[in-house]
Motif scaffolding. Sequence first.
Motif, PDB file in Angstrom:
ATOM      1  N   VAL A  13      -2.596  58.685  59.685  1.00  0.00           N
ATOM      2  CA  VAL A  13      -3.283  57.692  59.007  1.00  0.00           C
ATOM      3  C   VAL A  13      -4.673  57.556  58.401  1.00  0.00           C
ATOM      4  O   VAL A  13      -5.648  58.276  59.126  1.00  0.00           O
ATOM      5  CB  VAL A  13      -3.600  56.354  60.308  1.00  0.00           C
ATOM      6  N   ASN A  14      -4.453  57.266  57.235  1.00  0.00           N
ATOM      7  CA  ASN A  14      -5.604  57.468  56.363  1.00  0.00           C
ATOM      8  C   ASN A  14      -6.878  56.383  56.572  1.00  0.00           C
ATOM      9  O   ASN A  14      -8.008  56.702  56.570  1.00  0.00           O
ATOM     10  CB  ASN A  14      -5.563  57.446  54.742  1.00  0.00           C
ATOM     11  N   ALA A  15      -6.275  55.030  56.561  1.00  0.00           N
ATOM     12  CA  ALA A  15      -7.172  53.962  56.809  1.00  0.00           C
ATOM     13  C   ALA A  15      -6.747  52.684  57.532  1.00  0.00           C
ATOM     14  O   ALA A  15      -5.603  52.482  57.104  1.00  0.00           O
ATOM     15  CB  ALA A  15      -7.922  53.635  55.494  1.00  0.00           C
ATOM     16  N   ILE A  16      -7.360  52.192  58.377  1.00  0.00           N
ATOM     17  CA  ILE A  16      -7.030  50.868  59.056  1.00  0.00           C
ATOM     18  C   ILE A  16      -8.138  49.911  58.642  1.00  0.00           C
ATOM     19  O   ILE A  16      -9.150  50.354  59.066  1.00  0.00           O
ATOM     20  CB  ILE A  16      -6.816  51.231  60.588  1.00  0.00           C
ATOM     21  N   GLY A  17      -7.550  48.894  58.316  1.00  0.00           N
ATOM     22  CA  GLY A  17      -8.436  47.787  57.715  1.00  0.00           C
ATOM     23  C   GLY A  17      -8.888  46.980  58.760  1.00  0.00           C
ATOM     24  O   GLY A  17      -8.505  46.950  60.120  1.00  0.00           O
ATOM     25  N   ILE A  18      -9.613  45.812  58.454  1.00  0.00           N
ATOM     26  CA  ILE A  18     -10.147  44.849  59.642  1.00  0.00           C
ATOM     27  C   ILE A  18      -9.022  44.171  60.146  1.00  0.00           C
ATOM     28  O   ILE A  18      -8.090  43.779  59.590  1.00  0.00           O
ATOM     29  CB  ILE A  18     -11.056  43.712  58.661  1.00  0.00           C
ATOM     30  N   GLN A  93      -0.817  55.392  54.506  1.00  0.00           N
ATOM     31  CA  GLN A  93      -2.012  55.481  53.469  1.00  0.00           C
ATOM     32  C   GLN A  93      -2.918  54.391  53.856  1.00  0.00           C
ATOM     33  O   GLN A  93      -4.107  54.703  54.034  1.00  0.00           O
ATOM     34  CB  GLN A  93      -1.613  55.343  52.077  1.00  0.00           C
ATOM     35  N   GLY A  94      -2.685  53.373  54.247  1.00  0.00           N
ATOM     36  CA  GLY A  94      -3.574  52.338  54.680  1.00  0.00           C
ATOM     37  C   GLY A  94      -2.783  51.089  55.337  1.00  0.00           C
ATOM     38  O   GLY A  94      -1.721  50.721  54.878  1.00  0.00           O
ATOM     39  N   LEU A  95      -3.459  50.565  56.248  1.00  0.00           N
ATOM     40  CA  LEU A  95      -3.001  49.278  56.640  1.00  0.00           C
ATOM     41  C   LEU A  95      -4.308  48.108  56.379  1.00  0.00           C
ATOM     42  O   LEU A  95      -5.369  48.416  56.852  1.00  0.00           O
ATOM     43  CB  LEU A  95      -3.187  49.296  58.224  1.00  0.00           C
ATOM     44  N   SER A  96      -3.917  47.202  55.537  1.00  0.00           N
ATOM     45  CA  SER A  96      -4.939  46.327  55.162  1.00  0.00           C
ATOM     46  C   SER A  96      -4.996  45.303  56.240  1.00  0.00           C
ATOM     47  O   SER A  96      -4.589  45.305  57.311  1.00  0.00           O
ATOM     48  CB  SER A  96      -4.529  45.718  53.747  1.00  0.00           C
ATOM     49  N   THR A  97      -6.033  44.206  55.589  1.00  0.00           N
ATOM     50  CA  THR A  97      -6.321  43.358  56.544  1.00  0.00           C
ATOM     51  C   THR A  97      -5.136  42.467  57.182  1.00  0.00           C
ATOM     52  O   THR A  97      -4.346  42.120  56.758  1.00  0.00           O
ATOM     53  CB  THR A  97      -7.159  41.985  55.861  1.00  0.00           C
ATOM     54  N   SER A  98      -5.389  42.417  58.568  1.00  0.00           N
ATOM     55  CA  SER A  98      -4.357  41.838  59.315  1.00  0.00           C
ATOM     56  C   SER A  98      -2.914  42.201  59.303  1.00  0.00           C
ATOM     57  O   SER A  98      -2.073  41.386  59.099  1.00  0.00           O
ATOM     58  CB  SER A  98      -4.364  40.116  59.192  1.00  0.00           C
ATOM     59  N   SER A  99      -2.606  43.541  59.331  1.00  0.00           N
ATOM     60  CA  SER A  99      -1.606  44.093  59.060  1.00  0.00           C
ATOM     61  C   SER A  99      -1.094  45.015  60.519  1.00  0.00           C
ATOM     62  O   SER A  99      -1.938  45.285  61.131  1.00  0.00           O
ATOM     63  CB  SER A  99      -1.504  44.836  57.852  1.00  0.00           C
ATOM     64  N   VAL A 100       0.114  45.359  60.620  1.00  0.00           N
ATOM     65  CA  VAL A 100       0.592  45.948  61.686  1.00  0.00           C
ATOM     66  C   VAL A 100       1.717  47.226  61.431  1.00  0.00           C
ATOM     67  O   VAL A 100       2.687  46.836  60.657  1.00  0.00           O
ATOM     68  CB  VAL A 100       1.333  45.032  62.709  1.00  0.00           C
TER      69      VAL A 100
END
Length: 131
Positions: A13-18, A93-100
Amino acid sequence: MLKRISRLRLAKVNAIGIASVFQAGDTNEIDMKTKVFAVQRPIATYRDDEGNFHKKEYQVFQQPAVMPLPETGVQSAFCHEMPSIQVRSVKVQGLSTSSVFQAGSASVVLGDSRLKHIRQIESPNSQSSRS
């Protein structure tokens, strides 16, 4: 809710957002919420009247969240021959705001994200006066 063992061999996982969730396994409920108010300026300047956020001034924070309609009585049957959920490899690559991202079972997954982004950009005349 179906209960099975989740086997996740490799996760990158590269990035997990807010307010985002990366879950390997079962859960009863996931509820993500985010409310963001952002002001962007070319130069960091702070004014005395800032910091008092009044959400009633911004309609996006007052409107009720749009929820999907409840289930309409669809009947289904499942036959799980394997007692586990097996994931060999996943690259996120990334989970953006409020994602699962979930490798497992969930009864309820909710998400609500709101964003008010204000960009205060200087006019070309004001930039030349600083030089």
